[in-house]
Scaffold this active site. Structure first.
Site, PDB file in Angstrom:
ATOM      1  N   ASN A 523       0.769  -1.248   0.000  1.00 58.41           N
ATOM      2  CA  ASN A 523       0.000   0.000   0.000  1.00 58.41           C
ATOM      3  C   ASN A 523       0.799   1.298   0.000  1.00 58.41           C
ATOM      4  O   ASN A 523       0.256   2.337  -0.383  1.00 58.41           O
ATOM      5  CB  ASN A 523      -0.938   0.013   1.213  1.00 58.41           C
ATOM      6  CG  ASN A 523      -1.914  -1.137   1.194  1.00 58.41           C
ATOM      7  OD1 ASN A 523      -2.663  -1.311   0.233  1.00 58.41           O
ATOM      8  ND2 ASN A 523      -1.919  -1.942   2.243  1.00 58.41           N
ATOM      9  N   TYR A 524       2.050   1.265   0.449  1.00 57.10           N
ATOM     10  CA  TYR A 524       2.770   2.531   0.632  1.00 57.10           C
ATOM     11  C   TYR A 524       4.104   2.627  -0.109  1.00 57.10           C
ATOM     12  O   TYR A 524       4.655   3.722  -0.220  1.00 57.10           O
ATOM     13  CB  TYR A 524       3.012   2.779   2.128  1.00 57.10           C
ATOM     14  CG  TYR A 524       1.742   2.975   2.906  1.00 57.10           C
ATOM     15  CD1 TYR A 524       1.006   4.149   2.788  1.00 57.10           C
ATOM     16  CD2 TYR A 524       1.254   1.983   3.744  1.00 57.10           C
ATOM     17  CE1 TYR A 524      -0.182   4.332   3.497  1.00 57.10           C
ATOM     18  CE2 TYR A 524       0.062   2.147   4.448  1.00 57.10           C
ATOM     19  CZ  TYR A 524      -0.645   3.321   4.316  1.00 57.10           C
ATOM     20  OH  TYR A 524      -1.820   3.498   4.994  1.00 57.10           O
ATOM     21  N   LEU A 525       4.626   1.509  -0.576  1.00 52.54           N
ATOM     22  CA  LEU A 525       5.925   1.541  -1.251  1.00 52.54           C
ATOM     23  C   LEU A 525       5.736   1.511  -2.760  1.00 52.54           C
ATOM     24  O   LEU A 525       5.108   0.586  -3.292  1.00 52.54           O
ATOM     25  CB  LEU A 525       6.776   0.345  -0.810  1.00 52.54           C
ATOM     26  CG  LEU A 525       7.121   0.277   0.681  1.00 52.54           C
ATOM     27  CD1 LEU A 525       7.909  -0.986   0.983  1.00 52.54           C
ATOM     28  CD2 LEU A 525       7.901   1.513   1.103  1.00 52.54           C
TER      29      LEU A 525
END
Length: 566
Positions: A523-525
């Site tokens: 979700n964030y990288l």
């Protein structure tokens, strides 16, 4: 016929003590039997005397009822469940019936024979697979703009007891069964509307092409809306992912200016600006979530940056040799505890002291701030900027910097993977992606340590053999002893490589026992960072992304080359 009747008469006279009805019934039955026997004998005689059919024809007329089939399988009562790894598993009628075949034989010697068990499970899993494939083919695809796209999770959650994450206050509550009357269907006008199960109807059928969900319903525990969405590998999902990370990359170009502005606002004469600037500092530095308003009736005391209360912070002018330390302790998303001790800028520390003056433990820390006003301010700073974009940016830039610092080009693949996981772990710690230590952790670590010990023993034995081979080669000086020596040396190199790999695995496992690496990776990288790193350092992409992740990030695998930098 007479020879059969005389014995009957004799039997009757010898049993005269029996009631007349019994004698009469017995004689009548036997008379019928003897008559039928005589008739059948006559029929048989006629049958055998009939003219035979020619040219291989066996008969001219044939009539019968066909075989008697085993009755259809009756399903087990609702209270009887099949369990796999201690969890109830719903089976289709066909696969449940096969499971009962095995259950009926549990007390038989056959179930203790390896070949019997192997053959059963081979056939049964094949049936399970075919059943899953049939359901996937029927429900797992949609047609969108003429393209056949895979759907994500197309199954509604079964009823059961709510568990939640962390110490959720609603754990143990009953999750109700989702019925068709709860479900909203979204499809295009004029398309074939899916049929609800017999006897039911949909809550609503709508045509909203501004959203990507296919169906939705509201679950009863938290009142959250659940969706059936396209698979992450779909074109729409890929485009949305790509746009998300591009916005985060855009922040890279203006983040310096934003930081300079919120640092200047720490000394603003307006209390609203001061609070906003400190909150933005926390969102930037600690990757805190903004903290949306709770839904009505929500009982979980979860907070984010904007909803922090005085009781969630403790200020320490000095702590463990560090100055201006803020001690955070609160429940974050999914009731996961956030605990951190962070040294902050001196002006931030002074502002926090100011914000907490004359307030009780339950009072809001940022009483002049809300998530809506913060997000409006972020939009003014950069189009599309939200607290989540900050979180995505800081996670991705942290991964990029850590990979650059930790990766050694001369390391083998196992050592490079340890470096990658350590970089990923730094992000997970930043984003507070924790997990409970797996129940199987100790046992799996013991098994891994046993493998390490065995490998060390093998290496020790191999070194002794090498020593003898060297002595033998020195004394004989022939080709055979030289070849043996080289073989022993290569064997030791192989064992050392295997041992190093096992030791690295153990180190990685120990460091990861309470950290969830998957959440940040999904979700964030920015996946292009990982793809570029794999290409640059010759690490197979399969070592970083599993099959599901490779499908989700197909766009990044195609797009990024080894020179990509976030």
């Amino acid at each position: 016929m007479l020879k059969h009747v005389l014995p009957l008469a004799a039997w009757a006279s010898s049993h005269a003590h029996l009631p007349p009805a019994s004698l009469r019934g017995f004689l009548t039955f036997n008379a019928m039997r003897l008559h039928a026997a005589g008739r059948n004998a006559k029929t048989a005689k006629i049958r055998w005397e009939e003219e035979q059919h020619a040219n291989g024809v066996k008969w001219q007329q044939l009539e019968h009822r066909g075989p008697y089939f085993a009755p259809p399988y009756e399903r087990l009562p609702r209270g009887v469940c099949f369990y796999y790894n201690g969890k109830p598993m719903k089976l289709s009628p066909a696969t449940e019936e096969i499971a009962t075949f095995y259950a009926k034989m549990l007390d038989h010697d056959y179930t203790r024979k390896a070949i019997f068990k192997k053959n059963f499970f081979c056939d049964w899993t094949e049936k399970l697979k075919k059943e899953a494939e049939r359901i996937q083919e029927e429900y797992g695809y949609c047609i969108i703009d003429g393209h056949r796209e895979k759907i994500g999770n197309f199954k509604t959650e079964p009823p059961g007891l709510f568990r939640g994450r962390g110490d959720h206050p609603k754990m143990g509550m009953v999750k109700k069964r989702i019925m068709p009357e709860d479900v909203i269907i979204n499809c295009s006008k004029g398309s074939k509307i899916p049929k609800p199960p017999p006897g039911h109807k949909w809550k609503e059928v709508r045509s909203d092409n501004s959203v990507t969900w296919l169906a939705s319903w509201t679950e009863n525990i938290n009142g959250a809306i659940k969706y059936i969405m396209l698979n992450p590998s779909s074109k729409l999902k890929g485009e949305k992912d790509w746009q998300k990370y591009e916005i985060a990359r855009c922040l890279k170009g203006v983040v310096g200016k934003i930081r300079a502005q919120y640092r200047a606002d720490w000394k603003s004469k307006e209390m609203k600006k001061r609070q906003r600037s400190v909150a933005l500092y926390f969102i930037d530095k600690l990757a805190l979530r903004a903290g949306n308003e709770k839904e009505e009736g929500e009982t979980a005391d979860t907070v984010g940056c904007c909803s922090l209360r005085v009781e969630h912070l403790r200020l320490h002018p000095r702590m463990d040799g560090k100055e201006n330390v803020v001690e955070f302790d609160f429940l974050g998303k999914d009731c996961i505890r956030y605990y951190n001790q962070v040294p902050v800028e001196k002006q931030v520390f002074k502002n926090l002291q100011l914000f907490m003056e004359n307030k009780g433990p339950g009072d809001d820390l940022f009483d002049r701030l809300s998530t809506s006003t913060l997000n409006k301010h972020l939009q003014d700073l950069m189009e599309g900027l939200t607290a989540k974009v900050f979180r995505t940016y800081n996670a991705s830039i942290t991964l990029q910097e850590q990979l650059d610092a930790l990766t050694n080009e001369d390391d083998n693949v196992a050592a490079k993977l340890l470096s990658y996981n350590r970089a990923n772990r730094a992000v997970a710690i930043l984003c507070n992606h924790q997990r409970a230590t797996p129940k199987t952790f100790e046992k799996s670590m013991q098994n891994l340590q046993a493998k390490i010990n065995v490998k060390r023993d093998q290496l020790c034995d191999a070194k002794l053999e090498l020593k003898r081979a060297k002595a033998d080669c020195k004394s004989k000086r022939d080709l055979k002893s030289k070849a043996t020596l080289e073989k022993k040396q290569k064997h030791i190199e192989k064992l050392e490589e295997q041992l190093e790999k096992l030791v690295l695995q153990a180190t990685d496992k120990e460091e990861n026992k309470q950290i969830a690496l998957g959440t940040s990776k999904l979700n964030y990288l920015d996946p292009r960072i990982s793809v570029a790193w794999c290409k640059r350092f010759c690490v197979p992409i399969e070592k970083i992304f599993n099959k599901t992740q490779r499908e989700k990030f197909a766009w990044a695998i195609d797009m990024a080359d080894e020179d990509f930098v976030f």
